[in-house]
Design a protein around this motif. Structure first.
Motif, PDB file in Angstrom:
ATOM      1  N   ALA A  66     -16.817   4.542   5.629  1.00  0.00           N
ATOM      2  CA  ALA A  66     -15.347   4.480   5.615  1.00  0.00           C
ATOM      3  C   ALA A  66     -14.843   3.240   4.882  1.00  0.00           C
ATOM      4  O   ALA A  66     -13.694   3.210   4.422  1.00  0.00           O
ATOM      5  CB  ALA A  66     -14.814   4.485   7.052  1.00  0.00           C
ATOM      6  N   GLY A 123      -8.556   0.335  16.645  1.00  0.00           N
ATOM      7  CA  GLY A 123      -9.663   1.292  16.684  1.00  0.00           C
ATOM      8  C   GLY A 123     -10.667   0.892  15.620  1.00  0.00           C
ATOM      9  O   GLY A 123     -10.861   1.605  14.638  1.00  0.00           O
ATOM     10  N   SER A 124     -11.265  -0.277  15.794  1.00  0.00           N
ATOM     11  CA  SER A 124     -12.023  -0.933  14.716  1.00  0.00           C
ATOM     12  C   SER A 124     -13.513  -0.642  14.668  1.00  0.00           C
ATOM     13  O   SER A 124     -14.132  -0.803  13.605  1.00  0.00           O
ATOM     14  CB  SER A 124     -11.842  -2.441  14.846  1.00  0.00           C
ATOM     15  OG  SER A 124     -12.257  -2.860  16.146  1.00  0.00           O
ATOM     16  N   ALA A 125     -14.119  -0.253  15.792  1.00  0.00           N
ATOM     17  CA  ALA A 125     -15.581  -0.103  15.838  1.00  0.00           C
ATOM     18  C   ALA A 125     -16.040   1.091  14.978  1.00  0.00           C
ATOM     19  O   ALA A 125     -15.323   2.090  14.903  1.00  0.00           O
ATOM     20  CB  ALA A 125     -16.041   0.084  17.287  1.00  0.00           C
ATOM     21  N   PRO A 126     -17.142   1.029  14.283  1.00  0.00           N
ATOM     22  CA  PRO A 126     -18.111  -0.071  14.308  1.00  0.00           C
ATOM     23  C   PRO A 126     -17.731  -1.295  13.477  1.00  0.00           C
ATOM     24  O   PRO A 126     -18.385  -2.328  13.574  1.00  0.00           O
ATOM     25  CB  PRO A 126     -19.382   0.578  13.750  1.00  0.00           C
ATOM     26  CG  PRO A 126     -18.877   1.644  12.826  1.00  0.00           C
ATOM     27  CD  PRO A 126     -17.616   2.165  13.468  1.00  0.00           C
ATOM     28  N   TRP A 130     -13.905  -1.211   8.388  1.00  0.00           N
ATOM     29  CA  TRP A 130     -12.574  -1.568   7.859  1.00  0.00           C
ATOM     30  C   TRP A 130     -12.300  -3.043   8.114  1.00  0.00           C
ATOM     31  O   TRP A 130     -11.698  -3.715   7.292  1.00  0.00           O
ATOM     32  CB  TRP A 130     -11.476  -0.688   8.489  1.00  0.00           C
ATOM     33  CG  TRP A 130     -11.340   0.643   7.808  1.00  0.00           C
ATOM     34  CD1 TRP A 130     -12.335   1.368   7.232  1.00  0.00           C
ATOM     35  CD2 TRP A 130     -10.135   1.388   7.600  1.00  0.00           C
ATOM     36  NE1 TRP A 130     -11.831   2.532   6.693  1.00  0.00           N
ATOM     37  CE2 TRP A 130     -10.486   2.571   6.906  1.00  0.00           C
ATOM     38  CE3 TRP A 130      -8.812   1.191   7.954  1.00  0.00           C
ATOM     39  CZ2 TRP A 130      -9.537   3.543   6.551  1.00  0.00           C
ATOM     40  CZ3 TRP A 130      -7.861   2.162   7.597  1.00  0.00           C
ATOM     41  CH2 TRP A 130      -8.237   3.317   6.900  1.00  0.00           C
ATOM     42  N   ILE A 144     -11.750   0.002  22.163  1.00  0.00           N
ATOM     43  CA  ILE A 144     -12.115   0.208  23.566  1.00  0.00           C
ATOM     44  C   ILE A 144     -13.637   0.063  23.736  1.00  0.00           C
ATOM     45  O   ILE A 144     -14.118  -0.282  24.815  1.00  0.00           O
ATOM     46  CB  ILE A 144     -11.583   1.582  24.024  1.00  0.00           C
ATOM     47  CG1 ILE A 144     -11.372   1.599  25.520  1.00  0.00           C
ATOM     48  CG2 ILE A 144     -12.454   2.724  23.545  1.00  0.00           C
ATOM     49  CD1 ILE A 144     -10.170   2.422  25.922  1.00  0.00           C
ATOM     50  N   LEU A 145     -14.351   0.273  22.634  1.00  0.00           N
ATOM     51  CA  LEU A 145     -15.811   0.124  22.631  1.00  0.00           C
ATOM     52  C   LEU A 145     -16.171  -1.301  22.235  1.00  0.00           C
ATOM     53  O   LEU A 145     -15.388  -1.974  21.558  1.00  0.00           O
ATOM     54  CB  LEU A 145     -16.446   1.082  21.617  1.00  0.00           C
ATOM     55  CG  LEU A 145     -16.201   2.563  21.821  1.00  0.00           C
ATOM     56  CD1 LEU A 145     -16.791   3.359  20.651  1.00  0.00           C
ATOM     57  CD2 LEU A 145     -16.827   3.016  23.130  1.00  0.00           C
ATOM     58  N   GLY A 147     -10.593  -3.458  24.353  1.00  0.00           N
ATOM     59  CA  GLY A 147      -9.664  -2.881  25.308  1.00  0.00           C
ATOM     60  C   GLY A 147      -8.876  -1.766  24.668  1.00  0.00           C
ATOM     61  O   GLY A 147      -9.037  -1.470  23.479  1.00  0.00           O
ATOM     62  N   ARG A 184      -3.294   0.581  23.446  1.00  0.00           N
ATOM     63  CA  ARG A 184      -1.978   1.075  23.881  1.00  0.00           C
ATOM     64  C   ARG A 184      -1.435   0.176  24.974  1.00  0.00           C
ATOM     65  O   ARG A 184      -0.300   0.278  25.376  1.00  0.00           O
ATOM     66  CB  ARG A 184      -2.092   2.512  24.392  1.00  0.00           C
ATOM     67  CG  ARG A 184      -2.418   3.478  23.272  1.00  0.00           C
ATOM     68  CD  ARG A 184      -2.747   4.843  23.797  1.00  0.00           C
ATOM     69  NE  ARG A 184      -3.941   4.809  24.634  1.00  0.00           N
ATOM     70  CZ  ARG A 184      -4.428   5.864  25.295  1.00  0.00           C
ATOM     71  NH1 ARG A 184      -3.851   7.026  25.199  1.00  0.00           N
ATOM     72  NH2 ARG A 184      -5.524   5.755  26.025  1.00  0.00           N
TER      73      ARG A 184
HETATM   74  C1  SAM Z   1     -13.217   6.461  13.527  1.00  0.00           C
HETATM   75  S1  SAM Z   1     -13.469   5.080  14.571  1.00  0.00           S
HETATM   76  C2  SAM Z   1     -12.920   3.754  13.527  1.00  0.00           C
HETATM   77  C3  SAM Z   1     -13.883   3.378  12.422  1.00  0.00           C
HETATM   78  C4  SAM Z   1     -13.492   2.085  11.759  1.00  0.00           C
HETATM   79  N1  SAM Z   1     -12.196   2.213  11.041  1.00  0.00           N
HETATM   80  C5  SAM Z   1     -14.536   1.636  10.770  1.00  0.00           C
HETATM   81  O1  SAM Z   1     -14.264   1.668   9.561  1.00  0.00           O
HETATM   82  O2  SAM Z   1     -15.628   1.231  11.183  1.00  0.00           O
HETATM   83  C6  SAM Z   1     -12.104   5.159  15.722  1.00  0.00           C
HETATM   84  C7  SAM Z   1     -12.210   4.114  16.809  1.00  0.00           C
HETATM   85  O3  SAM Z   1     -10.969   4.105  17.517  1.00  0.00           O
HETATM   86  C8  SAM Z   1     -11.243   3.712  18.852  1.00  0.00           C
HETATM   87  N2  SAM Z   1     -10.076   4.036  19.697  1.00  0.00           N
HETATM   88  C9  SAM Z   1      -9.420   5.229  19.798  1.00  0.00           C
HETATM   89  N3  SAM Z   1      -8.376   5.132  20.650  1.00  0.00           N
HETATM   90  C10 SAM Z   1      -8.355   3.847  21.089  1.00  0.00           C
HETATM   91  C11 SAM Z   1      -7.495   3.117  21.964  1.00  0.00           C
HETATM   92  N4  SAM Z   1      -6.456   3.693  22.573  1.00  0.00           N
HETATM   93  N5  SAM Z   1      -7.754   1.811  22.184  1.00  0.00           N
HETATM   94  C12 SAM Z   1      -8.804   1.203  21.576  1.00  0.00           C
HETATM   95  N6  SAM Z   1      -9.651   1.838  20.724  1.00  0.00           N
HETATM   96  C13 SAM Z   1      -9.432   3.139  20.478  1.00  0.00           C
HETATM   97  C14 SAM Z   1     -12.509   4.470  19.172  1.00  0.00           C
HETATM   98  O4  SAM Z   1     -13.197   3.853  20.240  1.00  0.00           O
HETATM   99  C15 SAM Z   1     -13.278   4.394  17.837  1.00  0.00           C
HETATM  100  O5  SAM Z   1     -14.229   3.368  17.833  1.00  0.00           O
END
Ligand code: SAM
Length: 99
Positions: free
Chosen positions: A33, A57-60, A63, A82-83, A96, A99
């Motif tokens: 990504a 929603g940064s993991a892994p 971005w 959240i992960l 966390g 939202r």
């Molecule tokens: C597709 S992944 C993101 C990938 C990231 N942009 C990258 O380039 O590595 C979406 C992420 O959003 C997180 N996520 C979704 N809803 C969330 C929330 N309400 N609070 C925190 N994290 C959230 C998920 O745990 C997941 O890790």
């Protein structure tokens, strides 16, 4: 073979043979990504040196990796997920629900 295991196999094959997956491994990005954000930024110049941003929603973290490179040492990147996420230089991670 079940439909599910067939599609899992197809996904695995595609993933293993994917050009951007190989490139990400070579360039040290955590996910393919990264190239999508680089492409978006090439066009729209959203992130520049000095930009302060939140990656929701940064993991892994691919971005966040790109954002930290583009924002540079005068910028700041806050990553939220959240992960858990492994630490990245130039990125402040908060675990966390954003939202
Ligand atoms: C597709 S992944 C993101 C990938 C990231 N942009 C990258 O380039 O590595 C979406 C992420 O959003 C997180 N996520 C979704 N809803 C969330 C929330 N309400 N609070 C925190 N994290 C959230 C998920 O745990 C997941 O890790």
């Amino acid at each position: 073979m079940s439909v599910r295991s067939k599609s899992s196999k197809a996904w695995l094959n595609e993933h293993v043979n994917d050009h951007y997956v190989h490139l990400a491994q070579k360039d040290g990005y955590r996910a393919r990504a990264a190239y999508k954000l680089l492409e978006i930024n090439e066009k729209d110049k959203l992130i520049r040196p000095g930009t302060v941003l939140a990656d929701l929603g940064s993991a892994p973290g691919s971005w966040s990796q790109v954002a930290a490179q583009l924002a540079g040492s005068s910028g700041q990147v806050f990553a939220l997920d959240i992960l858990p996420m492994d630490a990245l230089e130039g990125v402040s991670f908060i675990q966390g629900d954003f939202r």
